[in-house]
Enzyme design. Structure first.
Site, mmCIF file in Angstrom:
data_model
loop_
_atom_site.group_PDB
_atom_site.id
_atom_site.type_symbol
_atom_site.label_atom_id
_atom_site.label_comp_id
_atom_site.label_asym_id
_atom_site.label_seq_id
_atom_site.Cartn_x
_atom_site.Cartn_y
_atom_site.Cartn_z
ATOM 1 N N GLU A 177 0.864 -1.184 0.000
ATOM 2 C CA GLU A 177 0.000 0.000 0.000
ATOM 3 C C GLU A 177 0.898 1.231 0.000
ATOM 4 O O GLU A 177 2.005 1.182 0.527
ATOM 5 C CB GLU A 177 -0.835 0.068 1.292
ATOM 6 N N HIS B 93 0.604 -0.776 18.480
ATOM 7 C CA HIS B 93 -0.635 -1.217 17.856
ATOM 8 C C HIS B 93 -1.716 -1.608 18.850
ATOM 9 O O HIS B 93 -2.655 -2.330 18.510
ATOM 10 C CB HIS B 93 -0.373 -2.327 16.836
ATOM 11 N N ARG C 233 -16.816 -7.795 15.400
ATOM 12 C CA ARG C 233 -17.116 -8.098 16.810
ATOM 13 C C ARG C 233 -17.459 -6.799 17.534
ATOM 14 O O ARG C 233 -17.305 -5.715 16.975
ATOM 15 C CB ARG C 233 -15.874 -8.703 17.468
HETATM 16 C C1 MV4 Z 1 -0.994 2.135 7.614
HETATM 17 C C2 MV4 Z 1 -0.297 3.291 8.020
HETATM 18 C C3 MV4 Z 1 0.103 4.169 7.023
HETATM 19 N N1 MV4 Z 1 -0.138 3.887 5.726
HETATM 20 N N2 MV4 Z 1 -1.221 1.908 6.299
HETATM 21 C C4 MV4 Z 1 -2.565 -0.588 10.065
HETATM 22 C C5 MV4 Z 1 -2.845 -1.525 11.165
HETATM 23 C C6 MV4 Z 1 -2.591 -0.731 12.337
HETATM 24 N N3 MV4 Z 1 -2.440 -1.493 13.522
HETATM 25 C C7 MV4 Z 1 -1.414 0.098 11.927
HETATM 26 N N4 MV4 Z 1 -1.674 0.409 10.601
HETATM 27 C C8 MV4 Z 1 -1.189 1.401 9.809
HETATM 28 N N5 MV4 Z 1 -1.429 1.226 8.483
HETATM 29 C C9 MV4 Z 1 -0.785 2.772 5.400
HETATM 30 N N6 MV4 Z 1 -1.002 2.515 4.096
HETATM 31 C C10 MV4 Z 1 -0.047 3.482 9.380
HETATM 32 C C11 MV4 Z 1 -0.479 2.526 10.282
HETATM 33 C C12 MV4 Z 1 -0.117 2.749 11.657
HETATM 34 C C13 MV4 Z 1 -1.055 3.048 12.628
HETATM 35 C C14 MV4 Z 1 -2.404 3.155 12.325
HETATM 36 C C15 MV4 Z 1 -3.321 3.459 13.300
HETATM 37 C C16 MV4 Z 1 -2.892 3.680 14.606
HETATM 38 C C17 MV4 Z 1 -1.553 3.578 14.941
HETATM 39 C C18 MV4 Z 1 -0.635 3.257 13.960
HETATM 40 C C19 MV4 Z 1 0.714 3.183 14.305
HETATM 41 C C20 MV4 Z 1 1.630 2.873 13.343
HETATM 42 C C21 MV4 Z 1 1.210 2.654 12.030
#
Ligand code: MV4
Length: 503
Positions: free
Chosen positions: A200, A235, A293
């Site tokens: 992505e 996370h 959920r």
């Molecule tokens: C992302 C992102 C930036 N760009 N996807 C997805 C699952 C989640 N646990 C973390 N995720 C992220 N996906 C793209 N394309 C940044 C994150 C992310 C994040 C998202 C929400 C809350 C905290 C986060 C911490 C690090 C990265």
């Protein structure tokens, strides 16, 4: 309506479900492991059955045992809570086969949303914006290189089977791609037994905003507004609120409509959450995944909508209509929730199991504690160390923050370390107060703390220098040799402030 429900869970969420059942005059059946003989959910339920040793794989995850208990006790339905068996489609099929109602979505909806690539495809087909990226697993390094170049760096590698950030890698530039791909694939294989990884485009410091949806068995789908969940540590969500400090009515309506499209696309039933990444730059939002959920942070939605989500889950599972339509969903005021963990915030959030020797919960206006423990109960090492979710409600965000700050002062937990002191600091953080939240919040919070600590040290050094100058010009009543052995109280205070024994 059901007369008896089995709760296939433990801790605060089992207690939460029991509370809803009691209000609905439904009898409750708890299950427990050896570690939970004296647990609060066991004490609260009308009946309780032992299901095995402490490890969840031998107790709370043993679905054949749980179904057997439900039959023995005569429970007509099973509420899975969150975690454990709540998103296990195989469990849902077995429950249904046994003639018991699963309180949650159909297994097909769970499976459709279980894989990230599958979920992305469904969202795209439903006309919902997803993060620019692929919908097929990468086949080789060359494939990854070409795809990444077409979207432009930075990119994010993600495991299709992923969750909790496992297998996720941020790649800033082409040089880092090869090792990131190898690491991502091997972590995905080790965690999920599936090394499918896709690309992505990386959204820079996005917000994590999710929409609560509800669907019934009559094909009605509604949304209950958003929750802001950007404050995460490894996370794991730490603080959640509703509504989001950035969400306007227009953005909420747009995101809500998209969430409902996703729910419709999978013929969803019950409570679900559609997660989005939101870019602060232009408020563009992208579908991330759907959780099939009830979520941990559901209380903030309940506080601003006045809707009891667990009660609605039970009504929907019994085939009833929702007690509201979209127009009835009106958001009022502001709610903030802190997840209280038995962890030591001064020691890298190390779990702090043990006996709770003292427990004093905040009282007064606008507070809600969803707890799973009592004074005297034991926090075991076997399960998630979250002991309670503490939420406040205020007429607006400022009042909610003031209330949270006050209530956290009242909250006392003795015998174990908790994350309460960490939340007291967050409530005083200037960026939190300003509502400037994104995925970099916790890192920024610690940087700000360090800067403040340096300021305090400089102040202490100035204080000591002043004290030394003062002691030189002030004739001492004690002899000079005595003076050297016993510095005056200014210097002592200065040393205390610096926590050093020698200057
Ligand atoms: C992302 C992102 C930036 N760009 N996807 C997805 C699952 C989640 N646990 C973390 N995720 C992220 N996906 C793209 N394309 C940044 C994150 C992310 C994040 C998202 C929400 C809350 C905290 C986060 C911490 C690090 C990265």
């Amino acid at each position: 309506m059901f007369e008896k429900i089995l709760i296939a869970n433990r801790g605060e969420i089992a207690c939460r479900v029991i509370r809803a059942c009691r209000e609905m005059k439904i009898a409750t059946v708890a299950v427990y492991s050896d570690a939970d003989r004296d647990a609060l959910h066991v004490r609260m339920a009308d009946e309780a059955f032992h299901i095995g040793p402490p490890p969840s794989s031998e107790s709370y995850l043993r679905w054949e045992k749980i179904i057997e208990v439900a039959k023995t006790a005569g429970a007509e339905a099973i509420h899975p809570g969150y975690g454990f068996l709540s998103e296990n489609a195989e469990f849902v099929r077995e429950v249904t086969k046994a003639g018991i109602t699963f309180i949650g979505p159909p297994p097909e909806a769970m499976e459709a949303m279980g894989g990230k690539i599958s979920a992305r495809k469904i969202a795209i087909a439903a006309g919902v914006p997803v993060v620019p990226g692929t919908t097929v697993p990468l086949t080789s390094f060359d494939d990854a290189q070409e795809t990444a170049a077409s979207f432009g760096y930075p990119v994010m590698l993600k495991a299709s089977a992923g969750g909790g950030g496992k297998g996720m890698r941020l790649v800033a530039e082409e040089g880092g791609l090869r090792s990131a791909l190898e690491n991502s694939q091997s972590e995905a294989r080790a965690s999920f037994g599936d090394d499918a990884v896709y690309i992505e485009k990386a959204i820079v410091r996005p917000r994590h905003i999710e929409i609560q949806i509800f669907s019934n068995t009559h094909g009605n789908h509604v949304h209950l507004g958003e929750r802001e969940c950007s404050i995460q540590r490894r996370h794991q969500k730490v603080v959640e609120e509703a509504p989001s400090p950035i969400n306007s009515t227009e953005l909420r309506d747009e995101m809500g409509a998209c969430a409902v499209k996703v729910a419709k696309a999978v013929d969803y039933v019950g409570a679900g959450t559609v997660e989005f990444l939101v870019s602060d730059l232009d408020k563009s939002f992208y579908f991330l995944e759907m959780n099939t959920r009830l979520q941990v942070e559901h209380p903030v939605t309940e506080l601003v909508t006045g809707i009891d989500l667990v009660r609605e889950q039970i009504r929907v599972a019994a085939g009833e209509k929702l007690s509201f339509v979209q127009e009835d969903v009106v958001l009022n005021g502001h709610a903030i929730e802190c997840r209280v963990y038995a962890e030591d915030p001064d020691n890298n959030f190390l779990p702090s199991p043990g006996r709770i020797t003292r427990l004093r919960l905040p009282q007064g206006p606008g507070v809600r504690d969803d707890g799973g423990v009592y004074e005297g109960s034991e926090v075991s090492i076997y399960y998630d160390p979250m002991i309670s979710k503490f939420a406040v409600y205020g007429k607006d965000r400022a009042e909610a923050i003031d209330r949270m700050r006050r209530a956290l002062q009242e909250y006392e937990v003795g015998g174990i370390k908790t994350t309460l002191p960490f939340f007291r600091e967050i409530m005083d953080d200037e960026e939190f107060i300003a509502g400037n939240l994104d995925t970099g919040f916790i890192a920024g919070f610690y940087d700000r703390k360090k800067t403040t600590a340096v300021d305090e040290t400089s102040r202490d050094i100035a204080l000591i220098a002043a004290a030394l100058a003062y002691s030189k010009v002030q004739p001492s009543s004690a002899s000079s040799s005595n003076h050297a052995a016993k510095p005056n109280r200014w210097v002592m205070a200065g040393r205390d402030a610096l926590h050093v024994s020698r200057l």
